[in-house]
Scaffold this active site. Structure first.
Site, mmCIF file in Angstrom:
data_model
loop_
_atom_site.group_PDB
_atom_site.id
_atom_site.type_symbol
_atom_site.label_atom_id
_atom_site.label_comp_id
_atom_site.label_asym_id
_atom_site.label_seq_id
_atom_site.Cartn_x
_atom_site.Cartn_y
_atom_site.Cartn_z
ATOM 1 N N ASN A 15 0.904 -0.917 -0.113
ATOM 2 C CA ASN A 15 0.071 -0.157 0.275
ATOM 3 C C ASN A 15 0.827 1.155 0.041
ATOM 4 O OD1 ASN A 15 -1.412 2.032 0.258
ATOM 5 N ND2 ASN A 15 -2.542 1.300 2.158
ATOM 6 N N TRP A 16 0.882 2.347 -1.298
ATOM 7 C CA TRP A 16 1.887 3.110 -1.338
ATOM 8 C C TRP A 16 1.300 4.436 -0.658
ATOM 9 C CZ3 TRP A 16 3.072 2.877 -6.985
ATOM 10 C CH2 TRP A 16 4.252 1.235 -7.077
ATOM 11 N N LYS A 17 -0.061 4.191 -0.292
ATOM 12 C CA LYS A 17 -0.631 5.344 0.344
ATOM 13 C C LYS A 17 -0.571 6.600 -0.100
ATOM 14 C CE LYS A 17 -0.022 2.780 4.913
ATOM 15 N NZ LYS A 17 0.485 3.093 5.714
ATOM 16 N N HIS A 101 -8.928 1.002 5.026
ATOM 17 C CA HIS A 101 -7.785 1.524 5.936
ATOM 18 C C HIS A 101 -8.653 2.219 7.129
ATOM 19 C CE1 HIS A 101 -3.446 2.515 6.435
ATOM 20 N NE2 HIS A 101 -3.766 1.486 6.114
ATOM 21 N N GLU A 103 -5.857 4.906 8.015
ATOM 22 C CA GLU A 103 -6.075 6.460 7.857
ATOM 23 C C GLU A 103 -7.109 6.417 7.118
ATOM 24 O OE1 GLU A 103 -2.798 5.233 5.431
ATOM 25 O OE2 GLU A 103 -2.065 5.079 7.503
ATOM 26 N N GLU A 173 -5.258 -5.126 10.369
ATOM 27 C CA GLU A 173 -4.147 -3.932 10.481
ATOM 28 C C GLU A 173 -4.133 -3.399 12.237
ATOM 29 O OE1 GLU A 173 -2.337 -2.880 6.164
ATOM 30 O OE2 GLU A 173 -3.976 -1.350 6.565
ATOM 31 N N GLY A 179 2.901 2.012 11.083
ATOM 32 C CA GLY A 179 3.697 3.220 10.471
ATOM 33 C C GLY A 179 4.577 4.032 11.418
ATOM 34 N N SER A 219 4.344 -2.478 10.547
ATOM 35 C CA SER A 219 5.165 -2.099 10.129
ATOM 36 C C SER A 219 6.020 -3.405 9.714
ATOM 37 C CB SER A 219 5.708 -1.960 11.766
ATOM 38 O OG SER A 219 4.989 -0.438 12.269
ATOM 39 N N GLY A 240 3.059 -1.239 4.142
ATOM 40 C CA GLY A 240 2.697 0.331 3.577
ATOM 41 C C GLY A 240 4.339 0.493 3.655
ATOM 42 N N GLY A 241 5.256 1.366 4.528
ATOM 43 C CA GLY A 241 6.529 2.117 4.577
ATOM 44 C C GLY A 241 7.480 0.746 3.971
HETATM 45 P P1 13P Z 1 3.454 0.494 7.880
HETATM 46 O O1 13P Z 1 3.748 -0.573 7.002
HETATM 47 O O2 13P Z 1 4.442 1.044 6.949
HETATM 48 O O3 13P Z 1 3.182 0.470 9.532
HETATM 49 O O4 13P Z 1 1.841 0.680 6.612
HETATM 50 C C1 13P Z 1 0.966 -0.512 7.217
HETATM 51 C C2 13P Z 1 -0.419 -0.101 6.821
HETATM 52 O O5 13P Z 1 -1.143 0.578 7.123
HETATM 53 C C3 13P Z 1 -0.005 -1.267 4.898
HETATM 54 O O6 13P Z 1 -1.990 -0.977 4.686
#
Ligand code: 13P
Length: 258
Positions: A15-17, A101, A103, A173, A179, A219, A240-241
């Protein structure tokens, strides 16, 4: 052998956000293609922003890399400034869509009910939904994790038929792990995944529940991927990251070889 070794192919999604221009997305995918392990023992997808989807789809063509959207609106068309419909994504060739998600819930007013409406629209079309659930830190600390997850599942899945359930992917999640560098321990993650699987058994039946992949997100990195992804009820990762660099993401995809 555990159930996921016999029947559930791992699914690793990035997920590149709100990262990467269209050009950056295309360059990343060209690189990821070179780095994919062979044979590839997992389904792989990345989720660029809406505006980078066409470039990502073109770059991924002919490869096993699936392209996911990060959200979708439930109406088919109309006066909904800033929104995108399932038909628009399907027309581009998008195969997966992330829904609910944390966020979206935290910053954009998404609720269990609106996640359910989006899921209905996706199931009425052709894409594969990846439905995110997860408790916040204060909810976990107050002992409310199971109650929160149950309510999130109800909001999303009430009205989903057993036939449709086979198209679902869930992502657990925990918000406190996103994050933050604070990954859920394998024990905590497996416990939550087993809980979600039991809820799916209650809602549908055991064969259906055993066919639905439940991804872990929060993470995930190359260093912790194998420890999480080899657990009985963890069927993949939503990253994510650590998905933002092709080299790092490829190591997670290759968690079995690491
Ligand atoms: P991180 O891997 O950066 O913690 O993010 C997880 C995430 O929200 C994937 O959708």
């Amino acid at each position: 052998m555990s159930a996921n070794e016999t029947s559930r192919r791992p699914f690793i999604a990035g997920n590149w956000k709100m990262h990467k221009t269209a050009g950056e997305a295309a360059a990343y995918i060209a690189r990821l293609k070179e780095l994919l392990p062979s044979p590839l023992d997992a389904d792989v997808a990345v989720a660029p922003t809406f505006v980078a989807l066409p470039a990502a789809l073109a770059a991924a063509q002919g490869s096993p890399i699936g392209i996911a959207a990060q959200n979708v609106f439930w109406e088919k068309s109309g006066a909904f400034t800033g929104e995108v419909s399932t038909a628009m994504l399907e027309d581009l060739g998008v195969t997966w869509v992330i829904l609910g998600h944390s966020e979206r819930r935290q910053y954009f007013g998404e609720t269990d009910e609106t996640v359910g409406r989006r899921l209905r629209a996706v199931l009425d079309g052709r894409m594969g939904p990846i439905v995110c659930v997860g408790e916040r830190l204060e909810e976990r600390e107050a002992g409310r994790t199971w109650e929160v997850l149950t309510a999130q599942l109800a909001g999303a899945l009430d009205g989903v038929s057993p036939d449709e359930a086979g198209r679902l992917t869930l992502a657990y999640e925990p918000v406190w792990a996103i994050g933050t560098g604070r990954t859920a321990t394998p024990e905590v993650a497996q416990e939550a995944h087993a809980f979600l699987r039991q809820e799916l058994v209650k809602r549908f039946d055991k064969p259906i529940a055993n066919s639905i992949r439940i991804l872990y997100g929060g993470s995930v990195k190359p260093e912790n991927a194998a420890g999480l992804l080899t657990l009985p009820d963890i069927d993949g990762a939503l990253v994510g990251g650590a998905s933002l660099e092709a080299e790092v993401f490829a190591k997670i995809i290759d968690f079995k070889g690491a």
